[in-house]
Design an enzyme around this catalytic site. Structure first.
Site, mmCIF file in Angstrom:
data_model
loop_
_atom_site.group_PDB
_atom_site.id
_atom_site.type_symbol
_atom_site.label_atom_id
_atom_site.label_comp_id
_atom_site.label_asym_id
_atom_site.label_seq_id
_atom_site.Cartn_x
_atom_site.Cartn_y
_atom_site.Cartn_z
ATOM 1 N N CYS A 123 -44.724 0.678 35.626
ATOM 2 C CA CYS A 123 -45.913 -0.158 35.724
ATOM 3 C C CYS A 123 -45.625 -1.320 36.674
ATOM 4 O O CYS A 123 -44.574 -1.949 36.580
ATOM 5 C CB CYS A 123 -46.241 -0.685 34.328
ATOM 6 S SG CYS A 123 -47.502 -1.957 34.348
ATOM 7 N N ASN A 157 -38.146 3.377 46.360
ATOM 8 C CA ASN A 157 -38.231 4.677 47.036
ATOM 9 C C ASN A 157 -39.658 5.191 47.005
ATOM 10 O O ASN A 157 -40.297 5.201 45.952
ATOM 11 C CB ASN A 157 -37.324 5.703 46.350
ATOM 12 C CG ASN A 157 -37.170 6.960 47.189
ATOM 13 O OD1 ASN A 157 -36.711 6.883 48.322
ATOM 14 N ND2 ASN A 157 -37.582 8.084 46.660
ATOM 15 N N GLU A 158 -40.162 5.582 48.152
ATOM 16 C CA GLU A 158 -41.488 6.202 48.259
ATOM 17 C C GLU A 158 -42.483 5.560 47.287
ATOM 18 O O GLU A 158 -43.055 6.214 46.403
ATOM 19 C CB GLU A 158 -41.386 7.707 48.035
ATOM 20 C CG GLU A 158 -40.588 8.376 49.130
ATOM 21 C CD GLU A 158 -40.728 9.896 49.152
ATOM 22 O OE1 GLU A 158 -40.976 10.484 48.089
ATOM 23 O OE2 GLU A 158 -40.608 10.479 50.244
ATOM 24 N N CYS A 165 -52.453 1.108 32.263
ATOM 25 C CA CYS A 165 -52.078 0.531 30.964
ATOM 26 C C CYS A 165 -52.944 -0.704 30.690
ATOM 27 O O CYS A 165 -53.583 -1.252 31.596
ATOM 28 C CB CYS A 165 -50.594 0.175 30.967
ATOM 29 S SG CYS A 165 -50.203 -1.339 31.852
ATOM 30 N N GLU A 320 -36.112 9.787 56.136
ATOM 31 C CA GLU A 320 -35.716 11.057 55.512
ATOM 32 C C GLU A 320 -36.324 12.217 56.293
ATOM 33 O O GLU A 320 -37.435 12.110 56.827
ATOM 34 C CB GLU A 320 -36.256 11.172 54.079
ATOM 35 C CG GLU A 320 -35.606 10.297 53.059
ATOM 36 C CD GLU A 320 -36.185 10.559 51.664
ATOM 37 O OE1 GLU A 320 -36.658 11.691 51.398
ATOM 38 O OE2 GLU A 320 -36.165 9.628 50.851
ATOM 39 N N TRP A 328 -38.809 21.980 47.572
ATOM 40 C CA TRP A 328 -40.080 21.747 46.883
ATOM 41 C C TRP A 328 -41.271 22.312 47.644
ATOM 42 O O TRP A 328 -42.380 22.340 47.113
ATOM 43 C CB TRP A 328 -40.288 20.246 46.612
ATOM 44 C CG TRP A 328 -40.130 19.365 47.827
ATOM 45 C CD1 TRP A 328 -38.981 18.726 48.205
ATOM 46 C CD2 TRP A 328 -41.114 19.046 48.811
ATOM 47 N NE1 TRP A 328 -39.186 18.024 49.371
ATOM 48 C CE2 TRP A 328 -40.500 18.201 49.762
ATOM 49 C CE3 TRP A 328 -42.458 19.392 48.992
ATOM 50 C CZ2 TRP A 328 -41.166 17.696 50.874
ATOM 51 C CZ3 TRP A 328 -43.129 18.886 50.106
ATOM 52 C CH2 TRP A 328 -42.483 18.058 51.026
ATOM 53 N N GLU A 368 -32.448 18.762 42.604
ATOM 54 C CA GLU A 368 -32.326 18.816 44.066
ATOM 55 C C GLU A 368 -31.032 19.477 44.529
ATOM 56 O O GLU A 368 -30.627 19.328 45.680
ATOM 57 C CB GLU A 368 -32.505 17.400 44.634
ATOM 58 C CG GLU A 368 -33.937 16.930 44.363
ATOM 59 C CD GLU A 368 -34.326 15.631 45.024
ATOM 60 O OE1 GLU A 368 -33.513 14.695 44.995
ATOM 61 O OE2 GLU A 368 -35.452 15.555 45.545
ATOM 62 N N PHE A 370 -30.439 22.487 45.247
ATOM 63 C CA PHE A 370 -30.616 23.459 46.328
ATOM 64 C C PHE A 370 -31.457 22.902 47.484
ATOM 65 O O PHE A 370 -31.923 23.647 48.341
ATOM 66 C CB PHE A 370 -31.229 24.761 45.792
ATOM 67 C CG PHE A 370 -30.305 25.489 44.856
ATOM 68 C CD1 PHE A 370 -29.030 25.866 45.276
ATOM 69 C CD2 PHE A 370 -30.686 25.779 43.561
ATOM 70 C CE1 PHE A 370 -28.158 26.527 44.416
ATOM 71 C CE2 PHE A 370 -29.828 26.439 42.696
ATOM 72 C CZ PHE A 370 -28.553 26.813 43.115
HETATM 73 C C1 GLA Z 1 -38.396 12.476 48.830
HETATM 74 C C2 GLA Z 1 -37.491 11.501 48.108
HETATM 75 C C3 GLA Z 1 -36.048 11.925 48.096
HETATM 76 C C4 GLA Z 1 -35.924 13.408 47.856
HETATM 77 C C5 GLA Z 1 -36.694 14.133 48.926
HETATM 78 C C6 GLA Z 1 -36.579 15.644 48.858
HETATM 79 O O1 GLA Z 1 -38.647 12.190 50.120
HETATM 80 O O2 GLA Z 1 -37.591 10.200 48.616
HETATM 81 O O3 GLA Z 1 -35.391 11.196 47.083
HETATM 82 O O4 GLA Z 1 -36.428 13.720 46.605
HETATM 83 O O5 GLA Z 1 -38.054 13.821 48.786
HETATM 84 O O6 GLA Z 1 -37.255 16.246 49.935
HETATM 85 ZN ZN ZN Z 2 -49.487 -0.850 33.967
#
Ligand code: GLA
Ligand code: ZN
Length: 691
Positions: A123, A157-158, A165, A320, A328, A368, A370
């Site tokens: 959150c 990250n991302e 909530c 990245e 994925w 992850e 693979f």
């Molecule tokens: C995202 C995430 C990474 C990883 C890659 C896999 O971009 O930031 O931590 O999980 O995907 O492609």
């Molecule tokens: Zn929240």
């Protein structure tokens, strides 16, 4: 913008090359870490985003910090000539945190709180989450903010996602109360809430959308919710950065963006707080029957240009990409030999000063294991992927001169967040063709293939440096948009708008008095009707004789056909069929010193190409090189005294490329280059010309 020859961090003035590194997964096997240090040098990798998901090893129980392993690895890396982008670990919280303080976990749109799980699941409002993040970030910054191995900070990250909530909903109500100065009547007006008896009589009645209540009834509310999510996320981000700015001054900050994903975030709210931008690049190479990879090259170039445009100083990196395959996407297919170099150098060609991957070493377990990595489970430097990465690393080292050089765009495409939110939430139109970003990208594709550099802007950003601005499908206008576009054109700019422009204001309230609303005098047209076509329907654009764009062919039109009336505009082309046959479809309006073109439909690729070629001709737009054969693209970066031209072959077969003079040398070998050169399948050549 004068950022020629400046670099992200003077400590490492080269093209950054490296990968996400998770040594905390290997602490029980120190021999692996020793091996990594050797392999890193062999792979010519020197930059490692580190500690992205390390919170539970830093703080295994509340308030008990263990940074010994981090200290050791930073020292080891530095001694080995490697650097890190040190992450703040908020991307994945430890179990104890969620168990002790359930409020840190997100509540979904259906108002059910998530269990502990996955990552990116916190959150943004929770005071506990904010406090715990501030504490760990402060500890990291105090202890490592001046470590010589730290090149930059990597925030979380991302970043993205929404939380529904009670804390977030409450904060939303407060945010709205502030926005509307406590005037619920003004809110009701903006939300057109008398529709279906939805009038609010108390602030506590405000609920963000949910599928078991209102989802797409009050569009103004949905847009305000996205504004709030952006605000709250950016505020959380600001708090994340605070200790870093305080204890680690001078170390630049970035975060890995994901292009236009997720929809609810206006990216510049984060980018404006960064010292350089970065993005994660995951095209699905080889996912079509085409014999060239142009489609994916276009996507990388487009997202790279977007990430660069978001950067306050033009500096950005690819944070990245996979060195080989992902785990994925539908099918874990390898990039064919040559494509990894092509994909990576393409990012550099668009202005990136770094090519980083996910991930350095594949783990033994976890989801992850693979996913592609520089070092695979065999730990072998004989591995094809490892060698490919290593070869690329050596090539990047030879590109030192390119670092800090700039991309010079005279063309901008407007991709506006409010317009995007508006069209995606609106009902009607063609439900499968409201893909605003794709519609915008199609114009970018044509420009990029012609070697024309393009910036991507919001509709309220400064446009004065551009000669041509394309604003496709600008469905909703911000309060500043009208003035911004008009002054751009009034001062001599050329603007091209396309179907579904100026239907609604920033609250998604339709304009009265005829579309395109306040842009009616700019384009010199009135849009009377929008006709939406089935996928099997088409119309055509028939140019008038002697039109000023010199268009001669008939082009196919699809999906959207507006019936427009030329008021002050001059008609360049008309519809070829249906009940509006002979009515205008392409117009130009002289507006003060400039020209505003309007294309009232979606034109086929040939039409886009011919329209852009007409602009190239009329406006003398600079191209990297004259247009190349199919599948070959050239783009340029500049310093004050040199032009670096990247010639890229996206075909799976050899192709010829054409330079404009013999003044180029190969930047990698130093040899002069003949005007005509042969590129192998997927080959990239980087040529330098003195200016
Ligand atoms: C995202 C995430 C990474 C990883 C890659 C896999 O971009 O930031 O931590 O999980 O995907 O492609
Ligand atoms: Zn929240």
């Amino acid at each position: 913008m004068n950022h020629s020859r400046t670099v992200i961090n003077n400590t490492l003035p080269s093209i950054w090359h490296g990968a996400d590194y998770n040594p905390d997964q290997w602490l029980h096997m120190p021999e692996i870490i020793d091996q990594d240090l050797v392999l890193m040098e062999q792979a010519h990798c020197s930059v490692f985003p580190l500690g992205i998901f390390s919170w539970s090893s830093y703080e295994p129980e509340e308030g008990v910090f263990h940074f010994e392993w981090l200290e050791k690895i930073l020292d080891q890396l530095y001694a080995a000539g490697r650097y890190v982008q040190l992450a703040t670990p908020s991307g994945a919280r430890p179990r104890w945190l969620a168990q002790k303080y359930p409020e840190v976990l997100r509540v979904q749109e259906n108002r059910v709180r998530n269990l502990y799980g996955l990552r990116h699941n916190h959150c943004y409002t929770s005071p506990v989450m904010r406090e715990k993040v501030a504490r760990i970030n402060t500890a990291l910054a105090q202890r490592f903010g001046k470590h010589p191995a730290v090149l930059s900070w990597h925030i979380s990250n991302e970043i993205g996602g929404e939380c529904f909530c009670p804390l977030c909903v409450d904060a939303f109500r407060t945010w709205l109360h502030d926005k509307y100065n406590g005037d619920l009547g003004a809110l009701n007006k903006n939300y057109w809430s008398s529709f279906w008896a939805h009038t609010y009589t108390d602030w506590s009645q405000i609920e963000p959308f949910c599928s078991h209540g209102d989802d797409d009834v009050i569009h103004g509310l949905n847009i305000d919710w996205k504004r709030f999510v952006t605000h709250q996320t950016a505020d959380f981000f600001k708090e994340e950065c605070k200790p870093l700015r305080e204890y680690s001054a001078g170390i630049p900050i970035t975060t890995n963006l994901m292009g236009f994903h997720p929809e609810e975030l206006e990216k510049r709210a984060l980018a404006n707080q960064c010292d350089f931008t970065s993005w994660d690049s995951y095209p699905q190479w080889h996912d079509s029957l085409a014999t060239n990879e142009l489609q994916w090259g276009q996507q990388v170039a487009f997202l790279a240009d977007y990430t660069r445009s978001l950067s306050r100083n033009g500096h950005f990196i690819q944070m990245e990409a996979t060195p080989s395959l992902t785990n994925w996407q539908g099918i874990a297919k390898h990039k064919r030999p040559g494509v990894h170099h092509l994909a990576s150098l393409l990012s550099v060609a668009q202005g990136a000063d770094g090519v980083l991957y996910f991930q350095w070493r594949a783990g033994r377990g976890g989801s992850e294991k693979f996913h592609g990595s520089v070092v695979y489970h065999d730990s072998s430097e004989e591995n094809r992927i490892f060698q490919d990465v290593s070869d690329l690393g050596a090539r990047l080292q030879a590109l030192q001169a390119v670092v800090g050089s700039e991309v010079r765009a005279k063309v901008a495409i407007i991709i506006d967040t409010v317009a995007r939110w508006g069209i995606s939430g609106a009902q009607g139109f063609h439900k499968d063709h409201k893909n605003y970003v794709t519609i915008c990208q199609e114009w970018h594709d044509v420009l990029w293939q012609r070697g024309i550099s393009v910036d991507i802007r919001e509709s309220d950003e400064d446009l004065s440096r551009y000669d041509l601005v394309i604003a496709p499908m600008l469905y909703a206008l911000r309060p500043e948009t009208e003035h911004n576009l008009k002054s751009f054109v009034a001062q001599g700019g050329t603007l091209l708008g396309t179907a579904i422009t100026g239907y609604a204001d920033e609250n998604d309230l339709c304009y009265l008095g005829g579309f395109p609303g306040p842009l009616r005098d700019l384009y010199g047209i009135w849009i009377e009707e929008l006709d939406t076509l089935h996928d099997h329907d088409a119309n055509s654009l028939v140019p008038l004789t002697d039109n000023s764009m010199n268009l001669h062919r008939t082009y196919q039109l699809r999906t959207y056909c507006e019936r427009i009336h030329a008021e002050s505009a001059q008609v360049l082309a008309v519809y070829g069929s249906d009940y509006y046959q002979g009515e205008p479809v392409l117009t130009v309006n002289q507006y003060d010193q400039g020209h505003a073109y309007y294309l009232a439909s979606i034109i086929d690729e040939q039409g886009k190409c011919d329209i852009i070629d007409a602009f190239i001709q009329n406006l003398s737009l600079p191209q990297a090189l004259p247009q190349q054969q199919q599948g070959v693209v050239a783009t340029c970066r500049y310093t004050i005294d040199a032009q670096y031209c990247f010639l890229m072959n996206f075909n799976d077969t050899p192709a010829m490329a054409q330079l404009d003079t013999t003044a180029y040398t190969c930047i990698e070998s130093g040899d002069p280059i003949a005007c005509t050169l042969n590129l192998n399948a997927y080959e990239v050549r980087i040529c330098k010309k003195g200016l």
